[in-house]
Motif scaffolding. Structure first.
Motif, PDB file in Angstrom:
ATOM      1  N   VAL A 100       0.843  -1.197   0.000  1.00  0.00           N
ATOM      2  CA  VAL A 100       0.000   0.000   0.000  1.00  0.00           C
ATOM      3  C   VAL A 100       0.879   1.248   0.000  1.00  0.00           C
ATOM      4  CG1 VAL A 100      -1.940  -1.145   1.131  1.00  0.00           C
ATOM      5  CG2 VAL A 100      -0.210  -0.015   2.517  1.00  0.00           C
ATOM      6  N   ILE A 101       0.255   2.391  -0.154  1.00  0.00           N
ATOM      7  CA  ILE A 101       0.973   3.666  -0.161  1.00  0.00           C
ATOM      8  C   ILE A 101       1.338   4.074   1.264  1.00  0.00           C
ATOM      9  CG2 ILE A 101      -0.176   4.461  -2.256  1.00  0.00           C
ATOM     10  CD1 ILE A 101      -1.951   6.233  -0.404  1.00  0.00           C
ATOM     11  N   GLU A 102       2.161   5.087   1.368  1.00  0.00           N
ATOM     12  CA  GLU A 102       2.438   5.703   2.660  1.00  0.00           C
ATOM     13  C   GLU A 102       1.287   6.658   2.980  1.00  0.00           C
ATOM     14  OE1 GLU A 102       5.017   5.453   4.910  1.00  0.00           O
ATOM     15  OE2 GLU A 102       5.600   3.709   3.707  1.00  0.00           O
ATOM     16  N   PRO A 103       0.849   6.744   4.240  1.00  0.00           N
ATOM     17  CA  PRO A 103      -0.246   7.661   4.578  1.00  0.00           C
ATOM     18  C   PRO A 103       0.039   9.112   4.202  1.00  0.00           C
ATOM     19  CG  PRO A 103       0.182   6.176   6.404  1.00  0.00           C
ATOM     20  CD  PRO A 103       1.262   5.941   5.385  1.00  0.00           C
ATOM     21  N   SER A 104       1.306   9.504   4.227  1.00  0.00           N
ATOM     22  CA  SER A 104       1.655  10.888   3.887  1.00  0.00           C
ATOM     23  C   SER A 104       1.360  11.196   2.419  1.00  0.00           C
ATOM     24  CB  SER A 104       3.125  11.159   4.194  1.00  0.00           C
ATOM     25  OG  SER A 104       3.955  10.296   3.433  1.00  0.00           O
ATOM     26  N   SER A 105       1.287  10.167   1.570  1.00  0.00           N
ATOM     27  CA  SER A 105       0.961  10.383   0.159  1.00  0.00           C
ATOM     28  C   SER A 105      -0.439  10.966   0.002  1.00  0.00           C
ATOM     29  CB  SER A 105       1.053   9.067  -0.621  1.00  0.00           C
ATOM     30  OG  SER A 105       2.357   8.561  -0.584  1.00  0.00           O
ATOM     31  N   LEU A 106      -1.357  10.576   0.891  1.00  0.00           N
ATOM     32  CA  LEU A 106      -2.713  11.132   0.824  1.00  0.00           C
ATOM     33  C   LEU A 106      -2.704  12.627   1.141  1.00  0.00           C
ATOM     34  CD1 LEU A 106      -4.821   8.286   2.448  1.00  0.00           C
ATOM     35  CD2 LEU A 106      -4.854   9.024   0.077  1.00  0.00           C
ATOM     36  N   THR A 107      -1.891  13.000   2.122  1.00  0.00           N
ATOM     37  CA  THR A 107      -1.778  14.411   2.472  1.00  0.00           C
ATOM     38  C   THR A 107      -1.198  15.194   1.297  1.00  0.00           C
ATOM     39  OG1 THR A 107      -1.413  13.812   4.773  1.00  0.00           O
ATOM     40  CG2 THR A 107      -0.788  16.039   4.136  1.00  0.00           C
ATOM     41  N   LYS A 108      -0.146  14.650   0.690  1.00  0.00           N
ATOM     42  CA  LYS A 108       0.469  15.320  -0.468  1.00  0.00           C
ATOM     43  C   LYS A 108      -0.526  15.421  -1.612  1.00  0.00           C
ATOM     44  CE  LYS A 108       5.212  13.972   0.467  1.00  0.00           C
ATOM     45  NZ  LYS A 108       6.336  13.134   0.029  1.00  0.00           N
ATOM     46  N   PHE A 109      -1.295  14.371  -1.843  1.00  0.00           N
ATOM     47  CA  PHE A 109      -2.295  14.385  -2.912  1.00  0.00           C
ATOM     48  C   PHE A 109      -3.322  15.483  -2.673  1.00  0.00           C
ATOM     49  CE2 PHE A 109      -6.347  12.745  -4.733  1.00  0.00           C
ATOM     50  CZ  PHE A 109      -5.975  12.706  -6.070  1.00  0.00           C
ATOM     51  N   ARG A 110      -3.787  15.593  -1.439  1.00  0.00           N
ATOM     52  CA  ARG A 110      -4.771  16.632  -1.114  1.00  0.00           C
ATOM     53  C   ARG A 110      -4.174  18.029  -1.293  1.00  0.00           C
ATOM     54  NH1 ARG A 110      -6.540  13.170   3.016  1.00  0.00           N
ATOM     55  NH2 ARG A 110      -5.046  14.096   4.426  1.00  0.00           N
TER      56      ARG A 110
END
Length: 174
Positions: A100-110
């Motif tokens: 899976v992705i790193e959770p921080s990737s979701l923050t960067k995406f947002r």
């Protein structure tokens, strides 16, 4: 194009989804009936198409945020659950053994791709519209709880916590 960067999944374990994710599962229905390609159209101006490394599929990132909204989980919890929940992996179009992705990737995406807060609302609204058209959602009205919630981490500094607790202690003594 962003969709040209994505690769096909060749895994001998893809058949497991037919055994463990029932046909009635909401995420399976959403994945099978809804064409999420509109995400590419909405986000095409947010990506550089000529240089840089391949991006994580915007549809997958959007689906992570959609799961986060549906199940009311934090970034860390949604990524953690997608490690072992096969319906999540199926919905995210991942091979069972795929990391899976790193959770921080979701923050960067947002922050980088969804700078416009209304864009995320637009994407969720389009998904809901498609789901209503495909009769995944039967109701014509959707109720959304828009109250503010506190984040998991403590928003007060340690000094503020001590001052607040001492104030409460003095109040209790008086």
């Amino acid at each position: 194009m962003i969709q040209n960067q994505q690769s096909m999944i060749f895994s001998p374990y893809m058949g497991i989804y037919d055994l463990v994710v029932p046909k009635e599962n909401l995420l399976r229905k959403l994945n099978d009936l809804v064409d999420f390609s509109f995400v590419y159209d909405e986000l095409k101006d947010k990506y550089c198409h000529v240089n840089g490394r391949n991006a994580i599929d915007p549809i997958r990132m959007f689906k992570y945020l959609l799961l986060k909204t549906i199940y009311d989980l934090s970034d860390v919890d949604i990524v953690d659950r997608s490690k072992y929940d096969m319906s999540f992996k199926y919905f995210l179009h991942m091979a069972p053994e795929e990391p899976v992705i790193e959770p921080s990737s979701l923050t960067k995406f947002r922050k980088l791709r969804l700078k416009d807060v209304n864009l995320l609302d637009l994407l969720i609204n389009k998904t809901v519209e498609i789901a209503i058209e495909k009769e995944i959602i039967k109701s014509k009205s959707i109720i959304v709880d828009a109250t503010h919630t506190k984040a998991r981490y403590n928003q007060m500094a340690p000094r503020e916590i001590l001052m607040d607790r001492s104030k409460k202690l003095r109040k209790a003594i008086y």
